[in-house]
Motif scaffolding. Sequence first.
Motif, PDB file in Angstrom:
ATOM      1  N   ASP A   1       4.813  11.903   0.111  1.00 45.82           N
ATOM      2  CA  ASP A   1       6.075  11.771   0.541  1.00 45.82           C
ATOM      3  C   ASP A   1       6.438  10.912   1.221  1.00 45.82           C
ATOM      4  OD1 ASP A   1       8.427  13.147   1.767  1.00 45.82           O
ATOM      5  OD2 ASP A   1       7.838  13.737   2.723  1.00 45.82           O
ATOM      6  N   ARG A   2       7.838  10.091   0.908  1.00 39.73           N
ATOM      7  CA  ARG A   2       8.333   8.959   1.450  1.00 39.73           C
ATOM      8  C   ARG A   2       9.019   9.078   2.656  1.00 39.73           C
ATOM      9  NH1 ARG A   2      10.439   3.542  -1.415  1.00 39.73           N
ATOM     10  NH2 ARG A   2      11.765   2.714  -0.056  1.00 39.73           N
ATOM     11  N   SER A   3       9.317  10.113   3.014  1.00 38.46           N
ATOM     12  CA  SER A   3       9.744  10.449   4.944  1.00 38.46           C
ATOM     13  C   SER A   3       9.025  10.147   5.222  1.00 38.46           C
ATOM     14  CB  SER A   3      10.962  11.557   4.247  1.00 38.46           C
ATOM     15  OG  SER A   3      10.093  12.543   4.684  1.00 38.46           O
TER      16      SER A   3
ATOM     17  N   ASP B   1       0.430  -1.283  -0.350  1.00 36.54           N
ATOM     18  CA  ASP B   1      -0.294  -0.039  -0.070  1.00 36.54           C
ATOM     19  C   ASP B   1       0.815   1.195   0.130  1.00 36.54           C
ATOM     20  OD1 ASP B   1      -2.242  -1.901   0.069  1.00 36.54           O
ATOM     21  OD2 ASP B   1      -2.686  -1.100   1.733  1.00 36.54           O
ATOM     22  N   LEU B   2       1.973   1.098   0.783  1.00 35.09           N
ATOM     23  CA  LEU B   2       3.069   2.367   0.913  1.00 35.09           C
ATOM     24  C   LEU B   2       3.534   2.619  -0.493  1.00 35.09           C
ATOM     25  CD1 LEU B   2       4.136   2.146   4.479  1.00 35.09           C
ATOM     26  CD2 LEU B   2       2.173   3.241   3.192  1.00 35.09           C
ATOM     27  N   ASP B   3       3.804   1.635  -1.400  1.00 38.91           N
ATOM     28  CA  ASP B   3       4.628   1.823  -2.588  1.00 38.91           C
ATOM     29  C   ASP B   3       3.876   2.460  -3.717  1.00 38.91           C
ATOM     30  OD1 ASP B   3       6.433   0.196  -2.427  1.00 38.91           O
ATOM     31  OD2 ASP B   3       5.624  -1.506  -2.539  1.00 38.91           O
ATOM     32  N   THR B   4       1.945   2.268  -3.534  1.00 34.31           N
ATOM     33  CA  THR B   4       1.476   2.523  -3.926  1.00 34.31           C
ATOM     34  C   THR B   4       0.842   3.753  -3.814  1.00 34.31           C
ATOM     35  OG1 THR B   4      -0.268   0.917  -3.909  1.00 34.31           O
ATOM     36  CG2 THR B   4      -1.390   3.029  -4.816  1.00 34.31           C
ATOM     37  N   LEU B   5       0.582   4.304  -2.545  1.00 32.96           N
ATOM     38  CA  LEU B   5       0.856   6.143  -2.069  1.00 32.96           C
ATOM     39  C   LEU B   5       2.354   6.725  -2.327  1.00 32.96           C
ATOM     40  CD1 LEU B   5      -0.144   5.589   1.897  1.00 32.96           C
ATOM     41  CD2 LEU B   5      -1.647   6.586  -0.396  1.00 32.96           C
ATOM     42  N   GLU B   6       3.019   6.244  -3.085  1.00 33.03           N
ATOM     43  CA  GLU B   6       4.550   6.899  -2.876  1.00 33.03           C
ATOM     44  C   GLU B   6       4.113   7.121  -4.233  1.00 33.03           C
ATOM     45  OE1 GLU B   6       7.255   4.790  -1.046  1.00 33.03           O
ATOM     46  OE2 GLU B   6       7.087   4.906   0.794  1.00 33.03           O
ATOM     47  N   ARG B   7       4.254   6.247  -5.510  1.00 30.35           N
ATOM     48  CA  ARG B   7       4.010   6.323  -6.567  1.00 30.35           C
ATOM     49  C   ARG B   7       2.526   7.376  -7.033  1.00 30.35           C
ATOM     50  NH1 ARG B   7       3.749   0.323  -6.521  1.00 30.35           N
ATOM     51  NH2 ARG B   7       2.238   0.479  -7.146  1.00 30.35           N
TER      52      ARG B   7
END
Length: 325
Positions: A115-117, A105-111
């Motif tokens: 902000d990854r940080s 899910d975090l991969d999708t949000l970052e795409r």
Amino acid sequence: MEAGLSFSAADLAQTRFAVSPMWEVVTSYRIVAHQPDSAPHGRWAAQVRPRIVRAGLDRGWLAALVPGLGYLADFLNPTPAGPFPTLDAELDAVRRAAPADVRADLDTLERKGVDRSRLRALREDPSAVLPKVADEIETYWELALAPYWARIQKVLEADVFHRARQVAEHGSARVLSELHETVRWDDGTLRLVRRHCALTRDQAGSGLLLIPSVFAWPRVLTRSVHPDPPQLAYPARGFGSVWEPRTTDATDAVAAVLGRSRTLLLTELDTPASTTQLATHCGMSAAGVSQHLIALRNAGLVTAHRSGRSVLYARTAVADQLLHP
């Protein structure tokens, strides 16, 4: 763009409705954080947003996980086990989310540009951070939704009962076609038009979970995570009336039983308020208001919710029924 979700007879048989507190959490947070002036929720957001800011929830985990538009992290919307799950039950599922699913899910949000940080700690150790996310959601619930839940829940449950009756009278196809202007039933396929993401059977399990929402408008939202059934959150019937001030013709009858002071307090609690606010609005002493509220709370007619240093009081569904029979 148009997406299609195909149905077999077994899928139709496994289609069901559910009221989900977590769907109301994520959709309402999106409004209060990113669209506080939007109708029809502007009145609610104006009351809630200062509480959210004071609690620091405008810069916490929800702020990172719920962007203003687009994708919402799937682990925040676990599949409800029954038609009316509690927030505690859904938060238990959030805490138990598989680390691999959280990272996906975090991969999708970052795409999508988040902000990854802001998500690094959650990515590095989901099992340690998810309890903190759940704790923050509980705080948000107490400040933003719990004081209003009786009226929200009434609208959501009424929608479920109405559509269940429609299924019995007219069949599933008609009900599916009437969920939203962008949803239509077409020869064994549920089609979602003007959608930027697909909803297809190979992305999810069998059946379909339909979830009415007060805060989803003006769109429908989806969740597709195999092997769970796909979820479709749609605007509940009557969502626009949730925040309208309510008038009543029953106050005289209620006052004959409860007394005029307590009845006045109940009518003022059309919007959740503190003891000090009620004393000012009703022309009563704070001590007198406090005594009446204790009696009303013991009778199950009001609930209390902590908001920073204050306590907000709200009418219960029982009290609403007394004033609006």
